[in-house]
Design an enzyme around this catalytic site. Structure first.
Site, mmCIF file in Angstrom:
data_model
loop_
_atom_site.group_PDB
_atom_site.id
_atom_site.type_symbol
_atom_site.label_atom_id
_atom_site.label_comp_id
_atom_site.label_asym_id
_atom_site.label_seq_id
_atom_site.Cartn_x
_atom_site.Cartn_y
_atom_site.Cartn_z
ATOM 1 N N CYS A 12 -6.766 -3.102 0.063
ATOM 2 C CA CYS A 12 -7.919 -2.643 0.820
ATOM 3 C C CYS A 12 -7.629 -2.853 2.297
ATOM 4 C CB CYS A 12 -9.156 -3.435 0.427
ATOM 5 S SG CYS A 12 -9.456 -3.417 -1.343
ATOM 6 N N ARG A 46 -4.774 2.331 3.066
ATOM 7 C CA ARG A 46 -4.754 1.151 2.199
ATOM 8 C C ARG A 46 -5.730 1.278 1.038
ATOM 9 N NH1 ARG A 46 -2.210 -3.127 4.756
ATOM 10 N NH2 ARG A 46 -3.185 -4.543 3.303
ATOM 11 N N TRP A 64 -9.785 -0.160 -2.209
ATOM 12 C CA TRP A 64 -8.986 0.363 -3.329
ATOM 13 C C TRP A 64 -9.381 -0.508 -4.515
ATOM 14 C CZ3 TRP A 64 -5.173 -1.328 -6.775
ATOM 15 C CH2 TRP A 64 -4.467 -0.311 -7.445
ATOM 16 N N ASN A 108 -9.673 -8.457 0.621
ATOM 17 C CA ASN A 108 -8.544 -7.692 0.077
ATOM 18 C C ASN A 108 -7.792 -8.629 -0.857
ATOM 19 O OD1 ASN A 108 -6.267 -6.104 -0.358
ATOM 20 N ND2 ASN A 108 -5.313 -6.714 1.574
ATOM 21 N N GLY A 109 -7.502 -8.177 -2.078
ATOM 22 C CA GLY A 109 -6.753 -9.023 -3.015
ATOM 23 C C GLY A 109 -7.516 -9.201 -4.312
ATOM 24 N N GLU A 161 13.735 10.388 -5.855
ATOM 25 C CA GLU A 161 12.769 10.311 -4.763
ATOM 26 C C GLU A 161 11.997 11.630 -4.626
ATOM 27 O OE1 GLU A 161 11.285 8.216 -3.233
ATOM 28 O OE2 GLU A 161 10.558 9.135 -1.394
ATOM 29 N N LYS A 177 7.925 12.061 -4.868
ATOM 30 C CA LYS A 177 7.107 12.693 -3.815
ATOM 31 C C LYS A 177 6.215 13.757 -4.421
ATOM 32 C CE LYS A 177 7.325 10.486 -1.468
ATOM 33 N NZ LYS A 177 7.981 9.251 -1.260
ATOM 34 N N GLU A 213 3.372 12.282 -6.808
ATOM 35 C CA GLU A 213 2.330 11.436 -6.216
ATOM 36 C C GLU A 213 1.371 12.202 -5.315
ATOM 37 O OE1 GLU A 213 3.311 8.180 -3.508
ATOM 38 O OE2 GLU A 213 5.067 9.261 -2.804
ATOM 39 N N HIS A 215 20.691 15.686 -23.316
ATOM 40 C CA HIS A 215 20.465 14.626 -24.313
ATOM 41 C C HIS A 215 18.969 14.417 -24.590
ATOM 42 C CE1 HIS A 215 24.706 13.698 -24.319
ATOM 43 N NE2 HIS A 215 24.684 13.657 -22.997
ATOM 44 N N LYS A 272 -1.342 2.663 0.097
ATOM 45 C CA LYS A 272 0.000 2.530 0.650
ATOM 46 C C LYS A 272 0.597 1.145 0.430
ATOM 47 C CE LYS A 272 3.013 4.009 4.192
ATOM 48 N NZ LYS A 272 3.790 4.875 3.291
HETATM 49 O O1 M6R Z 1 5.835 -1.084 1.255
HETATM 50 P P1 M6R Z 1 6.822 -0.916 0.142
HETATM 51 O O2 M6R Z 1 8.058 -0.211 0.568
HETATM 52 O O3 M6R Z 1 7.142 -2.204 -0.543
HETATM 53 O O4 M6R Z 1 6.086 -0.005 -0.917
HETATM 54 C C1 M6R Z 1 6.668 0.272 -2.154
HETATM 55 C C2 M6R Z 1 5.953 1.397 -2.868
HETATM 56 O O5 M6R Z 1 4.629 1.047 -3.143
HETATM 57 C C3 M6R Z 1 5.970 2.701 -2.074
HETATM 58 O O6 M6R Z 1 7.268 3.082 -1.729
HETATM 59 C C4 M6R Z 1 5.318 3.837 -2.878
HETATM 60 O O7 M6R Z 1 6.101 4.133 -3.994
HETATM 61 C C5 M6R Z 1 5.109 5.078 -2.008
HETATM 62 N N1 M6R Z 1 3.770 5.557 -2.158
HETATM 63 C C6 M6R Z 1 5.970 6.216 -2.389
HETATM 64 O O8 M6R Z 1 5.760 7.317 -1.579
#
Ligand code: M6R
Length: 655
Positions: free
Chosen positions: A2, A27, A74, A100-101, A520, A524, A527, A543, A650
């Protein structure tokens, strides 16, 4: 996960709170709210919506004040709803808390508090904090008759009945009592938390504390400010303090801040300078942060490689690494621990470090590493990659690796973040603030840094000559211009995306570092567009995964299963063409990523994205850019919010 903000000072706090929450919305964005102390009372406003709606609600209300806290949520405990939105209050509506937490012992605390007569209104773990502060405050004020009567009445009567009592706040009570009540509360909590707390009896004061969740504090001309992350503060100050676990900070309206350790002893904290600018945290004319951040990548690569090469000695420099050549020679294993996109950067790092330095590298999902007793010794080097420096899973993996005796190097973007204090050594990536939930420029910066680190390890272990290192470094200097060139051809990528946007599933295939680029690229796409996407080493599809290609759609190209094939010039190029033939034969629609000048690929598919030729080891840096644009274009075509995809945040500060 959050976002928390707090302001106390001499001006209206509402603008700081709302702007700060906007900047922290990456966040979490399930609901939002603010609380302000004003005229001896406390006002709270919450919405089950994004911050933009909160702004409208604030404008339509009479909430005001120069001291307040705010929150963008969140959800972890309790569905997204107005009643579960923060701030949460005690029985009397005198105390407001943003959090937050996760408070791990919240059930047990709630039961005890309910038995003491406290009434709970939400399903959140956070609400226990407000009632605990109320309880502890009452105990500390026990000798003060006016307060005692007021606090005792609060739990027995409704909030409305308390308004009369609130009109006569107990200003006589020392702020110390409030601080001590929070300190006692923090001692009762287990789990992760960052807390901002207001008390109507102490207008102009915000008490904050944290454990395992980030909290950044600073003072400015107009007062004192606190937030979960730097972007909310940089308009006001660039000199910041990061609170340590269970320390307390008390922010006063005159801008002064007191810091107390968990035993209540006053101390002077370390201040960090942040060189990010306000422009870094704004969209700057782009329709979304993701596109802005994609376009920043040439600069990011330029910054990442600057000052790493000493022309005089012909050597790469890693002055931040305290390990001698002898210690580096003794390293017998590297673990890379990370999550999500950072994990994918780690996969690229493995390929390069192993190829150049011949040290075995294991890349581990951080949430698994910590629970599986990995083989770590004092000769193990652990690279913890985390853009935010806050990811709970990665931080726990770091702690475990340190306990086992490894040297831990953090690769992060955020100065002073948690990982920088948990690891022995920090290497900063040069991405500057990344606001879009989907990581883009941080991935490129991580890969660039890992590439340099791989070269450096090989240099120090005398496995690559100065000439070899210098040659690759010189090619890295061409990358920004090559990325510019790819960005200039965004329209071709968007065209290809338009032809794939209606699909249900997309596959990504590649070989070697091309496969890591695919992992990757698929992340992208899924998500931000919610289009199901999976990536495979191209040789693996026969396979099993090839069964996902649905021949039913082959009559209508728009309904064919898209297969994104990274088919750049490499040692396995011919094998990739064979894999492309295999998926075409099953009715796939192939989008190929190919090297400029490739004349064979166009015979297989009309959807070809050409990128400038680069050495294979550098290709994840260039090849990821069209895949980012591809994912974004599909997300937009599907009507998705690219910066704030559903269910995500994030920074993932809970396990
Ligand atoms: O802040 P971090 O690099 O530790 O975050 C890791 C993941 O949560 C972050 O890379 C997440 O997968 C992204 N949303 C991907 O775009």
């Amino acid at each position: 996960m959050c976002g928390i903000v707090g302001f106390t000072g001499t001006i209206d706090a509402r603008e700081f709170l709302l702007n700060g929450l906007m900047r922290l919305e990456y966040r979490g964005y399930d609901s939002a709210g603010i609380a302000l102390t004003h005229g001896g009372g406390l006002q709270v406003l919450r919405v089950k919506d994004k911050v933009a709606q909160l702004r409208k609600a604030v404008a339509a209300s009479d909430i005001e004040g120069s001291c307040g806290i705010g929150h963008t949520r969140w959800a972890t405990h309790g569905v997204p709803s107005e009643v579960n939105a923060h701030p949460h209050c005690d029985c009397s509506g005198t105390i407001a808390v943003v959090h937050n937490g996760i408070i791990e012992n919240h059930e047990q605390l709630r039961e005890t508090l309910q038995a003491q007569g406290h009434r709970f209104v939400s399903q959140t773990d956070t609400e226990v904090v407000a009632h605990l502060v109320e309880e502890n405050y009452a105990a500390l004020c026990g000798q003060h008759p006016k307060l005692q009567a007021r606090l005792a009445g609060a739990c027995a009567t409704g909030q409305a009945e308390q308004q009369a009592a609130l009109a006569a706040p107990a200003h006589a009570a020392e702020t110390t009592l409030f601080v001590e009540a929070v300190r006692a509360t923090v001692a009762q909590l287990s789990g992760s938390f960052a807390l901002g707390i207001l008390h109507a009896d102490h207008p102009g004061t915000i008490v904050v504390s944290r454990n395992d969740s980030p909290m950044v504090i600073g003072s400015c001309e107009q007062g004192a400010v606190v937030a979960s992350d730097i972007p909310a503060l940089i308009e006001y100050t660039r000199e910041v303090v990061y609170l340590d676990d269970r320390d307390l900070a008390v922010l006063h309206a005159d801008g002064s801040i007191e810091y107390f350790d968990p035993a209540g002893v006053l101390f002077t904290p370390t201040t960090y300078h942040v060189d990010w600018s306000i422009e870094d945290a704004e969209r700057g004319g782009y329709p979304d942060f993701m596109l802005k951040e994609i376009h920043e990548q040439p600069r990011v690569i330029r910054d990442s490689i600057a000052q790493r090469f000493d022309a005089a000695s012909g050597k790469l420099l890693f002055n931040e690494l305290p390990l001698s050549a002898e210690q580096l020679a003794a390293v017998d294993r590297v673990y890379i621990v990370a999550c999500g996109t950072s994990y994918h950067a780690g996969l690229v790092g493995k390929e390069l470090i192993e190829a150049w330095s011949r040290i075995p590298v294991q890349v581990e999902v951080a949430s698994e590493f910590r629970y599986r007793n990995p083989i770590v010794t004092s000769d193990t080097l652990v690279l913890a990659i985390t853009q935010s420096g806050e990811t709970a899973d990665t931080l726990e993996a770091v702690k475990q690796a340190r306990t086992a005796g490894a040297h831990v190097v953090a690769l992060t973007n955020v100065v002073g973040s948690r990982v920088t204090r948990e690891a022995q050594t920090t290497l900063y990536i040069k991405a500057r603030p990344e606001i879009a939930v989907a990581a883009t420029k941080s991935f490129l910066a991580q890969v660039a840094l890992l590439t340099l680190l791989g070269l450096y390890l090989a240099q120090e272990r005398a496995l690559l000559s100065a000439a070899q290192v210098g040659e690759i470094y010189a090619e890295m200097q061409q990358l920004p211009a090559q990325i510019e060139q790819i960005l200039a051809h965004a329209a071709v990528i968007e065209d290809a995306a338009a032809q794939c946007a209606q699909a249900d599933t997309a596959l990504f295939i590649g070989r070697g570092v091309g496969a890591t680029t695919c992992y990757e690229g698929a992340l992208k796409l899924k998500e931000i567009s919610y289009l199901h996407a999976e990536a495979f080493a191209a040789g693996e599809i026969k396979h099993g995964p090839i069964a996902l290609i649905d021949p039913a759609g082959s009559q209508d190209p728009l309904l064919q299963t898209p297969v994104v094939a990274v088919a750049l010039q490499s040692a396995t190029y011919d094998k990739m063409l064979a894999n492309i033939e295999e998926v075409l034969a099953r009715g796939a629609r192939v989008v190929a990523l190919a090297t400029e000048g490739d004349t064979r690929i166009a015979k297989l598919t009309d959807l070809v994205l050409y990128i400038p030729p680069v050495r294979e080891c550098l290709s994840p840096i260039t090849a990821s850019v069209p895949l980012q644009l591809f994912a974004r274009a599909i997300a937009i075509a599907r009507g998705c919010d690219v910066d704030q995809p559903r269910n995500l945040a994030k920074s993932v500060t809970v396990e």
